[in-house]
Write a protein that holds these residues in place. Structure first.
Motif, mmCIF file in Angstrom:
data_model
loop_
_atom_site.group_PDB
_atom_site.id
_atom_site.type_symbol
_atom_site.label_atom_id
_atom_site.label_comp_id
_atom_site.label_asym_id
_atom_site.label_seq_id
_atom_site.Cartn_x
_atom_site.Cartn_y
_atom_site.Cartn_z
ATOM 1 N N PRO A 1 9.155 12.860 18.308
ATOM 2 C CA PRO A 1 10.219 13.585 19.021
ATOM 3 C C PRO A 1 9.783 14.987 19.432
ATOM 4 O O PRO A 1 9.006 15.655 18.733
ATOM 5 N N GLY A 2 10.278 15.420 20.562
ATOM 6 C CA GLY A 2 9.926 16.749 21.065
ATOM 7 C C GLY A 2 10.388 17.879 20.183
ATOM 8 O O GLY A 2 9.863 18.998 20.274
ATOM 9 N N LEU A 3 11.352 17.622 19.298
ATOM 10 C CA LEU A 3 11.846 18.674 18.412
ATOM 11 C C LEU A 3 10.754 19.203 17.494
ATOM 12 O O LEU A 3 10.784 20.363 17.081
ATOM 13 N N GLU A 4 9.757 18.368 17.157
ATOM 14 C CA GLU A 4 8.698 18.791 16.244
ATOM 15 C C GLU A 4 7.376 19.031 16.969
ATOM 16 O O GLU A 4 6.332 19.145 16.331
ATOM 17 N N ASN A 5 7.414 19.108 18.285
ATOM 18 C CA ASN A 5 6.201 19.298 19.073
ATOM 19 C C ASN A 5 5.918 20.790 19.224
ATOM 20 O O ASN A 5 6.687 21.525 19.866
ATOM 21 N N LEU A 6 4.837 21.257 18.651
ATOM 22 C CA LEU A 6 4.506 22.689 18.680
ATOM 23 C C LEU A 6 4.067 23.161 20.054
ATOM 24 O O LEU A 6 4.022 24.371 20.301
ATOM 25 N N ALA A 7 3.713 22.245 20.953
ATOM 26 C CA ALA A 7 3.272 22.635 22.300
ATOM 27 C C ALA A 7 4.440 22.845 23.240
ATOM 28 O O ALA A 7 4.252 23.351 24.349
ATOM 29 N N ASP A 8 5.648 22.464 22.846
ATOM 30 C CA ASP A 8 6.804 22.605 23.734
ATOM 31 C C ASP A 8 7.107 24.067 24.034
ATOM 32 O O ASP A 8 7.560 24.405 25.123
ATOM 33 N N TYR A 9 6.852 24.933 23.071
ATOM 34 C CA TYR A 9 7.247 26.344 23.189
ATOM 35 C C TYR A 9 6.601 27.030 24.386
ATOM 36 O O TYR A 9 7.230 27.847 25.074
ATOM 37 N N GLN A 10 5.331 26.720 24.677
ATOM 38 C CA GLN A 10 4.614 27.423 25.744
ATOM 39 C C GLN A 10 4.870 26.835 27.124
ATOM 40 O O GLN A 10 4.418 27.396 28.121
ATOM 41 N N THR A 11 5.551 25.709 27.222
ATOM 42 C CA THR A 11 5.681 25.052 28.523
ATOM 43 C C THR A 11 6.675 25.733 29.443
ATOM 44 O O THR A 11 6.599 25.562 30.660
ATOM 45 N N LYS A 12 7.595 26.491 28.901
ATOM 46 C CA LYS A 12 8.660 27.059 29.719
ATOM 47 C C LYS A 12 9.130 28.376 29.120
ATOM 48 O O LYS A 12 8.779 28.719 27.979
ATOM 49 N N ALA A 13 9.911 29.117 29.883
ATOM 50 C CA ALA A 13 10.488 30.368 29.396
ATOM 51 C C ALA A 13 11.717 30.073 28.542
ATOM 52 O O ALA A 13 12.451 29.106 28.799
ATOM 53 N N HIS A 14 11.921 30.894 27.517
ATOM 54 C CA HIS A 14 13.045 30.709 26.607
ATOM 55 C C HIS A 14 13.813 32.017 26.478
ATOM 56 O O HIS A 14 13.344 33.094 26.875
ATOM 57 N N SER A 15 14.976 31.918 25.882
ATOM 58 C CA SER A 15 15.776 33.109 25.619
ATOM 59 C C SER A 15 15.173 33.894 24.458
ATOM 60 O O SER A 15 14.367 33.377 23.678
ATOM 61 N N GLY A 16 15.587 35.150 24.352
ATOM 62 C CA GLY A 16 15.064 35.989 23.282
ATOM 63 C C GLY A 16 15.404 35.461 21.902
ATOM 64 O O GLY A 16 14.595 35.564 20.967
ATOM 65 N N SER A 17 16.592 34.866 21.733
ATOM 66 C CA SER A 17 16.979 34.340 20.430
ATOM 67 C C SER A 17 16.073 33.186 20.006
ATOM 68 O O SER A 17 15.731 33.051 18.820
ATOM 69 N N HIS A 18 15.660 32.350 20.979
ATOM 70 C CA HIS A 18 14.759 31.252 20.632
ATOM 71 C C HIS A 18 13.379 31.783 20.249
ATOM 72 O O HIS A 18 12.743 31.271 19.324
ATOM 73 N N HIS A 19 12.904 32.811 20.946
ATOM 74 C CA HIS A 19 11.615 33.411 20.594
ATOM 75 C C HIS A 19 11.642 33.955 19.165
ATOM 76 O O HIS A 19 10.672 33.770 18.408
ATOM 77 N N GLU A 20 12.725 34.611 18.811
ATOM 78 C CA GLU A 20 12.833 35.140 17.450
ATOM 79 C C GLU A 20 12.836 34.019 16.422
ATOM 80 O O GLU A 20 12.254 34.139 15.336
ATOM 81 N N LYS A 21 13.479 32.904 16.759
ATOM 82 C CA LYS A 21 13.593 31.800 15.821
ATOM 83 C C LYS A 21 12.261 31.130 15.546
ATOM 84 O O LYS A 21 11.918 30.843 14.388
ATOM 85 N N VAL A 22 11.464 30.894 16.595
ATOM 86 C CA VAL A 22 10.246 30.091 16.431
ATOM 87 C C VAL A 22 8.997 30.929 16.239
ATOM 88 O O VAL A 22 7.933 30.380 15.925
ATOM 89 N N ARG A 23 9.070 32.235 16.407
ATOM 90 C CA ARG A 23 7.870 33.070 16.290
ATOM 91 C C ARG A 23 7.142 32.873 14.956
ATOM 92 O O ARG A 23 5.905 32.836 14.926
ATOM 93 N N PRO A 24 7.840 32.718 13.818
ATOM 94 C CA PRO A 24 7.106 32.515 12.553
ATOM 95 C C PRO A 24 6.250 31.253 12.519
ATOM 96 O O PRO A 24 5.369 31.143 11.660
ATOM 97 N N PHE A 25 6.491 30.303 13.421
ATOM 98 C CA PHE A 25 5.664 29.100 13.448
ATOM 99 C C PHE A 25 4.317 29.350 14.145
ATOM 100 O O PHE A 25 3.372 28.583 13.938
ATOM 101 N N TYR A 26 4.223 30.408 14.957
ATOM 102 C CA TYR A 26 3.036 30.615 15.789
ATOM 103 C C TYR A 26 2.201 31.818 15.352
ATOM 104 O O TYR A 26 0.990 31.832 15.576
ATOM 105 N N VAL A 27 2.828 32.836 14.788
ATOM 106 C CA VAL A 27 2.102 33.970 14.217
ATOM 107 C C VAL A 27 2.593 34.152 12.790
ATOM 108 O O VAL A 27 3.693 33.700 12.424
ATOM 109 N N HIS A 28 1.776 34.801 11.975
ATOM 110 C CA HIS A 28 2.124 34.930 10.559
ATOM 111 C C HIS A 28 3.134 36.044 10.344
ATOM 112 O O HIS A 28 2.941 37.182 10.780
ATOM 113 N N THR A 29 4.217 35.697 9.690
ATOM 114 C CA THR A 29 5.245 36.647 9.277
ATOM 115 C C THR A 29 5.618 36.325 7.830
ATOM 116 O O THR A 29 5.232 35.278 7.294
#
Length: 652
Positions: free
Chosen positions: A574-602
């Motif tokens: 399912p696309g919900l667990e696809n880590l490549a989905d994030y870079q395919t399109k522009a997202h809102s700021g709230s979504h960036h805040e939510k998923v940022r810990p998956f891509y950089v270390h926090t």
């Protein structure tokens, strides 16, 4: 003098004049570093000084600075020639007499000297002047390609160090790597006489060697700027290290091994990144290199190619960063801090539903930028591209959009670029953490249909090293070693074709990475490639009829061969667990805040990615422990269950 390829000497002189004129441009004015330290990028040609970044005055009015940078210029000239004071010469070039100038071979072009000044606080001598030859005028008849390590190869070696018991990492740098390489074919360069300090002229008796306002030099050793310098220096290094058992592997540029010793290293120009098991093997390599070159050694492996490395061998982790780089670039572009935090690097298109959801974005009708504005957009792309690839993958989509518009930038592009700079100011110091793993390549592939300009689609990929994924079990996460974010050149006729194109591009990259891993001693099973499009997966696995798919680009069907040869294992998830989905399109700021810990270390970055249930599995079930809140991509961290807890509980 005649020049090769029909280029007249008048044309060469004209290019030299334009080069000198360009040195006066505002782009060459240096900026201020932290703590009021001065960083000087280029020398002002007529008075042998640089321009103060704030007052616009030359530093000859500041006596201390004038003496400092004049001494640095003398030191660089002496280093390249036969020495000056305590600085030893490398005999890279020799100053020519008037009679020698007349005997310059007719098949050589006399190029210009470009003088670069910079302040490097991390160096032993922070006030640095470097003279480079104008390589764009050199016509070298031999091979110019130099095999040097890519960033992905370096990241793989870092992961290999963490995953190999007893392994450690060290760095080393060769001093005067190019300047120590003799050339069989001499080149020629001229320096504006007014650029050379008077005390240096007197020591070398250059007043009698000035010809029409220039001092001519015969270049006898490799020099920065010459197109052949890298190749001949690399070839000489191979020749010198071969008798000691060191060799460059066949397929991965810049990756070196020893025939018997447990030591491997990547070579980027003159920087060694060394993985070793046992200090005696590291000592053997360093002693071998010291026989031929000056060597600086960093036993902690804390800085490689501008990337700071923080090793923890007890926990087997590595944090990489480029602290301070973003703020320095923002200062370079005079970008003020945003009035409020910006968490969205690129403004998303307005959401639409129904039939309008498949429509392409409207064309940009804002006024075009002038050359200066376009150049600024290009500079921003160049400044943050390496940083994004190295440390901050959340910038991939924004940089891809910005790069696609840079040649025809408009006022709207400037607005988007400023929003991107606001985002970088809000998140200036990204960190990527790597963990020890089984060194199995994992790839997530995705595409977004008709989200790029001119009815194009965007393909993205996410590459990390971990274990072989198992159905129903969480995926062990790791820092990315590479990522793909590109616009598909062909116009896709359907979402399935766009997904198939993304699989093709990601599989091509994965095949190269597989070879590097195997040459490092990490054999690979069929590489698991995740896709969220069941049609594309069915095509490559040959589980559905391909009658209508025959109209798709024929090279995409190379994927079927890869599956048959067991190079790749394509599987639908399912696309919900696809880590490549994030870079395919522009997202809102709230979504960036939510998923940022998956891509950089926090501090909140998870170690596992919980699996999303397929739509068919949700029927008749209660989503009691489902972390995918509202079915948004990637789980919500506040709803993450324990690793041993089932994600979906059966009804009743």
């Amino acid at each position: 003098m005649r020049t090769p390829l029909g280029i007249s000497q008048a044309a060469v002189s004209k290019m030299l004049e334009r080069t000198i004129e360009n040195l006066h441009a505002p782009a060459f004015i240096p900026r201020v570093l932290k703590k009021a330290s001065m960083q000087f990028e280029h020398w002002e040609p007529t008075v042998n000084t640089v321009v103060h970044p704030e007052t616009g005055e030359t530093i000859t009015k500041y006596e201390k600075m004038r003496e400092k940078w004049t001494a640095a210029m003398c030191k660089e000239l002496g280093r390249l020639s036969q020495g000056y004071g305590s600085t030893a010469g490398t005999n890279t070039f020799f100053f020519m007499t008037l009679d020698e100038i007349k005997n310059i071979p007719k098949d050589r072009t006399v190029t210009y000297a470009r003088i670069v000044v910079d302040y490097r606080p991390q160096k032993e001598d922070p006030n640095r002047v470097r003279i480079t030859a104008g390589g764009n005028l050199i016509d070298y008849p031999g091979e110019l390609t130099t095999r040097t390590a890519e960033l992905t190869t370096t990241k793989i070696l870092w992961n290999s160090t963490l995953s190999t018991p007893g392994a450690k990492f060290a760095c080393a740098g060769i001093g005067n790597f190019y300047l120590a390489t003799p050339m069989e074919r001499y080149e020629y360069m001229r320096i504006i006489a007014d650029l050379i300090p008077e005390e240096f002229k007197q020591q070398y008796q250059l007043h009698d060697k000035i010809h029409k306002g220039y001092v001519y030099c015969e270049i006898r050793r490799g020099m920065y700027g010459l197109p052949q310098s890298g190749r001949i220096a690399n070839d000489l290094l191979k020749k010198r290290l071969a008798p000691h058992g060191y060799y460059e592997v066949q397929h991965t540029p810049g990756l070196w091994k020893h025939k018997t010793r447990p030591i491997q290293f990547v070579l980027t120009v003159d920087d060694f990144g060394i993985k070793y098991v046992g200090e005696e093997h590291l000592k053997h390599l360093l002693d071998t290199v010291k026989k031929y070159y000056e060597l600086t050694i960093d036993m902690e492996g804390s800085l490689y190619c501008g990337i700071t490395c923080k090793w923890d061998y007890d926990k087997r982790t590595l944090d990489i960063s480029m602290l301070g780089y973003v703020m320095k670039q923002l200062q370079k572009y005079n970008h003020p801090p945003p009035k409020k935090p910006q968490h969205c690097p690129w403004e998303p298109a307005p959401r639409s539903f129904g039939t309008k959801s498949q429509e392409t974005e409207p064309e940009d009708t804002s006024p075009p930028l002038d050359k200066k504005g376009i150049h600024r957009i290009q500079q921003i792309c160049g400044s943050f591209l390496f940083y994004g690839r190295a440390n901050d993958p959340t910038t991939a989509h924004a940089l891809n959009e910005l790069a696609s518009q840079q040649s025809c930038a408009t006022e709207q592009t400037t607005k988007r670029a400023n929003q991107f700079l606001d985002y970088m100011h809000t998140h200036p110091d990204a960190v990527i953490r790597y963990y020890a793993s089984d060194m199995i390549l994992n790839v997530h592939s995705d595409a977004s249909y008709l989200t790029a300009r001119n009815a194009r689609s965007r393909a993205c990929g996410w590459y990390f090293l971990g274990s072989v994924p198992k159905d129903g079990k969480p995926i062990t996460l790791n820092g990315a070693i590479d990522q793909l974010c590109t616009v598909i050149k062909l116009v896709a006729a359907s979402a399935a074709e766009a997904e198939l194109a993304a699989l093709f591009l990601n599989a091509k990259n994965a095949k190269v990475i597989r070879i590097t891993l195997e040459e490092l001693g990490h054999p690979q099973p069929p590489t698991p490639i995740h896709s969220d499009n069941s049609t594309a997966v069915g095509i490559v696995n040959n589980t559905i009829k391909r009658q209508k798919a025959r109209a798709m680009e024929m090279r995409y069907f190379w994927l079927l061969d890869g599956a048959i040869q067991k190079l790749f294992h394509f599987k639908y998830h399912p696309g919900l667990e696809n880590l490549a989905d994030y870079q395919t399109k522009a997202h809102s700021g709230s979504h960036h805040e939510k998923v940022r810990p998956f891509y950089v270390h926090t501090p909140t970055s998870p170690r596992f990615l919980f699996r999303a249930a397929k739509p068919s599995e949700r029927r008749g079930c209660v989503d009691r422990y489902d972390p995918y809140l509202r079915k948004y991509p990637l789980p919500t961290l506040t709803r993450m269950p324990r690793v041993d807890r089932p994600l979906v509980a059966p009804a009743g």
